[in-house]
Structures are given as structure tokens and as C-alpha cells.
Design an enzyme around this catalytic site. Structure first.
Site, PDB file in Angstrom:
ATOM      1  N   PRO A 187      -4.308  -3.178   5.160  1.00  0.00           N
ATOM      2  CG  PRO A 187      -5.834  -4.808   5.847  1.00  0.00           C
ATOM      3  CD  PRO A 187      -5.600  -3.771   4.785  1.00  0.00           C
ATOM      4  CB  CYS A 188       0.707  -2.700   7.516  1.00  0.00           C
ATOM      5  SG  CYS A 188       0.569  -2.829   9.317  1.00  0.00           S
ATOM      6  CD  GLN A 189      -1.831  -6.513  10.347  1.00  0.00           C
ATOM      7  OE1 GLN A 189      -2.257  -6.278   9.214  1.00  0.00           O
ATOM      8  NE2 GLN A 189      -2.332  -5.939  11.421  1.00  0.00           N
ATOM      9  N   GLY A 190       0.961  -8.145   6.243  1.00  0.00           N
ATOM     10  CA  GLY A 190       1.591  -8.938   5.198  1.00  0.00           C
ATOM     11  C   GLY A 190       2.828  -8.297   4.608  1.00  0.00           C
ATOM     12  CG  PHE A 191       2.719  -5.042   2.639  1.00  0.00           C
ATOM     13  CD1 PHE A 191       3.063  -5.636   1.432  1.00  0.00           C
ATOM     14  CD2 PHE A 191       1.428  -4.607   2.804  1.00  0.00           C
ATOM     15  CE1 PHE A 191       2.137  -5.772   0.407  1.00  0.00           C
ATOM     16  CE2 PHE A 191       0.485  -4.729   1.793  1.00  0.00           C
ATOM     17  CZ  PHE A 191       0.839  -5.316   0.592  1.00  0.00           C
TER      18      PHE A 191
END
Length: 405
Positions: A78-82
Site C-alpha cells: 500500500p502506497c498511501q503512507g509513502f
């Protein structure tokens, strides 16, 4: 014999589709979300879909099921945190960032010859935890497992995708790198002799049925007109028609204001000042309701594109099918689940967490464009073939390729 793939954090299956188009045999996929898993099953029949939180899959199970049977472990944690557009810009680090460690744990258990990770550009400067940069962790972890590591940022438009999408791809190889694992661009803005021109937004979607607000159906319907170019013919191949093509519901006032919105402008800029627009702008969000420009590639399709982009000519937001076309999904790829969904925060606030799944719009915006997946898949196929034919697992020097956006 086709090399076999285990796809982790598989989503609706954009990367799997691209790798399949490149000649890989996707054997199994892991995905936690119900609606995304439903979409994956419908479009990747024959692939084992393990619908589970990867953290619940014990290393022993992964080892017993897949070790010695998988050539490539691929996926995009999951990319949202990056992403640099969210809370990260204020120093917030999401718990989801630690899922990169779960990816590495799966690689350790399965021991594939190749590893492929895809993520947003912000992955290069993101952190798993405070003081623990994710790229430094990943490189060290993969090298500790016997992989040499290469990474590069690829722009989707360079590979025949009609929308901007800059993503980092990280490759781990037990063979080293006797050749680059990254594809050369096939398309360009200036249409050089060795490339084709970028595919524009209008070239991608002009043949789809015209809709007014609230019109359309989710199931397949006839096209109504013939394809206008090679891209449209490719997207139509094998499809009985158009599906997931439903326009958003808009008030007459919003439709009227969309009609006045020039290509390339934003709803935020319409009616901000002046006696003629006392009601204020179309939206208070600066990134929402941007009208796409017809003769260039679309802006990046995001997970909330239902309110982000306005059709270049029609007074409404994009449909799921139009966004799928802009992401290079073929028309026979059907998306399951609701078109749109309330935010996770809203559902949690009202005790409706059990309804929190990825909508069609979320699935499309979160995914890897199949044409981009295919482009890197072809290079990985070449790398595998070249190394396996030589039976040499120690070729190549230890290096890291990194290229800024």
C-alpha cells in the site's frame, strides 16, 4: 515453460494482467479487500486468489505452498503512507508502511529468482518507522537474502499509457544484472524516429458512448460506433462491448458550471470572485474538478478520480470505464463492487467498518497500468531467459540504478 508469478497486494490485478501479457504465468495472488478480490477472480480465472491479510499468512505456509514453484514474487505494498500528497508531508508515518517488511518476509519464505516491487515516487524518501528509511531497509534486506538490487522511476506515458503515472520499480535478482531489467521508452512527446507519439486522452476515450449526468449502466452494452485508432482497437479486442460506464450524478447547477469550465482549468478557479458568481467556486478543494485536456495524455488517475477530473468535452466527471481506458485496461476487464464508496473515516465514525471495501474507482486508481506492467514484464522475461540459458547465478555487478522523476 512460462515463468510463474506470485502477486502480493494484488488489488484488482493490473500488474498481474501486464505480466501475463508479457508471458508470465500468474499462479497465485494475495489480496485482502473483498471487492478488489472479486474483480481479480472475475478477470484472472484460473489464478488462485488468497483473500487474506498477508500478516496472517505464516512463513511456513508460504514456504510449503510456493518455494521451488515461483520464479517471480511481485507486488505493490500500500502506497498511501509513502505519497507526498497526504499526511506524510506533516511528518505522519502510517502503520501500513511496515507491510514492506511483510513483502520481504514472503520473499524469504518463497525464494524466487526475481523480485519486483512497485510504488509511488515518494517511496524513495519514505520511512517504515521514524529513522528507518524504506529504500535503505529494502535494499539491505534483499541483498541479505542474496539478491542484487536495481531501481528506476518509470513514467507510464513512455510505454503507451494515455495518462501520466510516475512510479518506482525495484527489482531484486539472484542472477545479478547482465542486462538492464528496465524497458526503454516506446513513446515520446516529440515522436522521435525510434518511438511512437504519446497517446492522448481523447484518442483513448473518444469512441465510448456519450453520457449525460446519471446516465449509463454497469453491464456490457454495444459500442455504438467503430474504433477511431489503433489504441481503441486494442482496448476493444475480445470485448462484447462497454461496461462500468456510468456517469456521476450532478445537479443541474454543477452541470451548468462544468459547461463553462475550459480544458486545463479547475473548478476551484471558477467563480472564485466577481458579481456573476456569488455562490463561490465549484469546489473548495484545489485539486478537484480539473477538466482534462483532450490532445495530451490525462493527468495521473488517482484513487479518488471521481471528483478529481472532468471529461474534456462532456459536463461531468469521468466514468470508471473512461479511467480504465486511460490506465490501459482492456474493455473486457470488468470491475466489481460499488462505483464509489464513503471514506474509511466516515464509515468508521458511524460504526460501518464492515462496509469498507475498495470501490471500482479506488481499484483503478490504486493499480498498475497493464501496459506499464507488460513493459517491465518483457524485460524481466529477457533477464530470466538470458540468465537461465547460461546457468549462471553469479553474473553481474552489485549496483543500484536510481533515476529521479
Amino acid at each position: 515453460m512460462q515463468p510463474k508469478v506470485l502477486d502480493l497486494f494484488a488489488g484488482c490485478g493490473g500488474l498481474s494482467l501486464g505480466l501475463s501479457q508479457a508471458g508470465f504465468d500468474v499462479t497465485a495472488a494475495v489480496e485482502i479487500d473483498q471487492w478488489a478480490a472479486d474483480t481479480y477472480r472475475r478477470n484472472h480465472q484460473g489464478v488462485e486468489v488468497i483473500q487474506a491479510d498477508i500478516r496472517s499468512l505464516e512463513s511456513e505456509l508460504l514456504r510449503d505452498r510456493f518455494r521451488g514453484k515461483i520464479d517471480l514474487v511481485a507486488g505493490g505494498p500500500p502506497c498511501q503512507g509513502f505519497s507526498v500528497s497526504g499526511k506524510r508531508q506533516y511528518g505522519h508515518i502510517k502503520d501500513q508502511n511496515t507491510l514492506v517488511e511483510e513483502f520481504v518476509r514472503a520473499v524469504k519464505a518463497v525464494e524466487p529468482n526475481l523480485v519486483l516491487i512497485e510504488n509511488v515516487g515518494g517511496f524513495r524518501t519514505g520511512h517504515i518507522k521514524p529513522g528507518n528509511p524504506v529504500m535503505a531497509y529494502l535494499e539491505a534486506a534483499l541483498r541479505g537474502l542474496g539478491y542484487e538490487v536495481a531501481s528506476k522511476v518509470l513514467q507510464a506515458t513512455d510505454y503507451g499509457v494515455p495518462s501520466l503515472r510516475s512510479r518506482i520499480f525495484i527489482v531484486g535478482s539472484r542472477f545479478g544484472f547482465p542486462c538492464s531489467p528496465f524497458p526503454l521508452p516506446t513513446h515520446s512527446a516529440d515522436h522521435r524516429l525510434d518511438s511512437e507519439p504519446f497517446i492522448s486522452c481523447w484518442e483513448a476515450i473518444s469512441d465510448l458512448p456519450e453520457l449525460r449526468a446519471s446516465e449509463g449502466v454497469d453491464e456490457f452494452v454495444a459500442y455504438g460506433s467503430g474504433p477511431a485508432n489503433a489504441y481503441q482497437r486494442a482496448m476493444r479486442a475480445g470485448s462484447p462491448g462497454v461496461a462500468n460506464h456510468i456517469a456521476m450524478k450532478h445537479t443541474p447547477r454543477l452541470v451548468e458550471r462544468f459547461l463553462a469550465l475550459p480544458q486545463g482549468s479547475k473548478g476551484y478557479d471558477v467563480g472564485r470572485t466577481g458579481k456573476d458568481h456569488p455562490e463561490g467556486p465549484v469546489t473548495v478543494y484545489k485539486s478537484n474538478n480539473q477538466r482534462l485536456v483532450a490532445d495530451i495524455p490525462s493527468l495521473c488517475i488517482t484513487a479518488n478520480f471521481q471528483s478529481t477530473y472532468v471529461h474534456p468535452y462532456q459536463p461531468r466527471n469521468l466514468t470508471a470505464r473512461e479511467a480504465a481506458r486511460l490506465m490501459s485496461y482492456p474493455d473486457n476487464f470488468y470491475f466489481c463492487g460499488k462505483r464509489t464508496q464513503m471514506s474509511s473515516g466516515f464509515l468508521k465514525k458511524y460504526g460501518r467498518e464492515h462496509e469498507d471495501f475498495l470501490s471500482q474507482y479506488n481499484q483503478i486508481g490504486n493499480s498498475v497500468p497493464p501496459r506499464l506492467g507488460r513493459a517491465i514484464g518483457l524485460e524481466l522475461q529477457s533477464l530470466l531467459s538470458r540468465c537461465q540459458s547460461k546457468h549462471d547465478r553469479s553474473t553481474g555487478a552489485d549496483f543500484l540504478i536510481e533515476e529521479s522523476v
